[in-house]
Design a protein around this motif. Structure first.
Motif, PDB file in Angstrom:
ATOM      1  N   SER A  18       0.826  -1.210   0.000  1.00  0.00           N
ATOM      2  CA  SER A  18       0.000   0.000   0.000  1.00  0.00           C
ATOM      3  C   SER A  18       0.862   1.263   0.000  1.00  0.00           C
ATOM      4  O   SER A  18       0.506   2.258  -0.613  1.00  0.00           O
ATOM      5  CB  SER A  18      -0.973   0.005   1.173  1.00  0.00           C
ATOM      6  N   TRP A  19       2.028   1.225   0.659  1.00  0.00           N
ATOM      7  CA  TRP A  19       2.881   2.411   0.739  1.00  0.00           C
ATOM      8  C   TRP A  19       3.760   2.604  -0.486  1.00  0.00           C
ATOM      9  O   TRP A  19       3.983   3.729  -0.923  1.00  0.00           O
ATOM     10  CB  TRP A  19       3.790   2.348   1.969  1.00  0.00           C
ATOM     11  N   TYR A  20       4.292   1.480  -1.017  1.00  0.00           N
ATOM     12  CA  TYR A  20       5.299   1.576  -2.082  1.00  0.00           C
ATOM     13  C   TYR A  20       4.858   0.962  -3.401  1.00  0.00           C
ATOM     14  O   TYR A  20       5.613   0.942  -4.352  1.00  0.00           O
ATOM     15  CB  TYR A  20       6.610   0.911  -1.618  1.00  0.00           C
ATOM     16  N   GLY A  21       3.634   0.430  -3.438  1.00  0.00           N
ATOM     17  CA  GLY A  21       3.120  -0.154  -4.672  1.00  0.00           C
ATOM     18  C   GLY A  21       3.391  -1.639  -4.813  1.00  0.00           C
ATOM     19  O   GLY A  21       2.778  -2.307  -5.643  1.00  0.00           O
ATOM     20  N   GLU A  22       4.304  -2.170  -4.014  1.00  0.00           N
ATOM     21  CA  GLU A  22       4.640  -3.594  -4.022  1.00  0.00           C
ATOM     22  C   GLU A  22       5.481  -3.884  -2.791  1.00  0.00           C
ATOM     23  O   GLU A  22       6.029  -2.956  -2.186  1.00  0.00           O
ATOM     24  CB  GLU A  22       5.404  -3.975  -5.284  1.00  0.00           C
TER      25      GLU A  22
END
Length: 182
Positions: A18-22
């Motif tokens: 959720s924070w970094y996309g993966e």
């Protein structure tokens, strides 16, 4: 690993998504492969200790606490894309990684830590990355999207800003920034 540890690792990886996309393990492994690094060299370029990098990759830790490190990750992702499309050679990539390693992640709004252009002004990409880093240090991408959805009916332009800079790709944010200048 017992069930409690497995659950904690799964939660950390979901937070990373959720924070970094993966999950950071996948992101860091891709950077290692794309840029021809090993874990020790990646840790050094990012300004992390090798144990911290390992903990982030394995899901023992969820969040990168230092915004300057997040900026370096973004810069390495951009560099990996340039290597992949052939616009940057392997030798140039090595030089750029040394430059990325030296960045302090200072605000483009202050006079410290700037990488100015020949005119003395920060680059558009640098300004965009600073905005992205600030938004992403305040909230996770999913929360930013939720906020944008809430704002969209009454404030569509602000909602678009949050989506593009808070959860979008750097290239899209650069295009948005350039489209909204004068």
């Amino acid at each position: 690993m017992d069930a409690v540890q497995q659950e904690a690792t799964a939660r950390a990886r979901e937070l990373q998504r959720s924070w970094y996309g993966e999950p950071l393990g996948a992101l860091f492994r891709r950077l290692i492969d794309d840029l021809g690094l090993n874990q020790a060299r990646l840790a050094a370029v990012l300004g992390l200790s090798a144990p911290m990098l390992s903990q982030l990759m394995s899901g023992q830790r969820a969040k990168i606490g230092n915004p300057a490190v997040v900026q370096r990750v973004q810069a390495l992702q951009d560099l990996a894309g340039q290597v992949a499309d052939g616009s940057v050679s392997a030798a140039e990539a090595t030089d750029r990684m040394d430059e990325i390693k030296k960045t302090q992640g200072g605000s483009v709004l202050s006079n410290s830590g700037q990488t100015p252009t020949s005119s003395g002004a920060p680059t558009v990409k640098r300004v965009v990355r600073e905005i992205q880093s600030l938004l992403r240090s305040v909230s996770a991408a999913g929360d930013i999207i939720d906020a944008a959805d809430s704002l969209a009916p009454s404030h569509p332009e602000l909602a678009e800003f949050l989506r593009v800079y808070g959860a979008g790709r750097t290239a899209d944010a650069v295009a948005h920034y350039e489209a909204h200048q004068n």
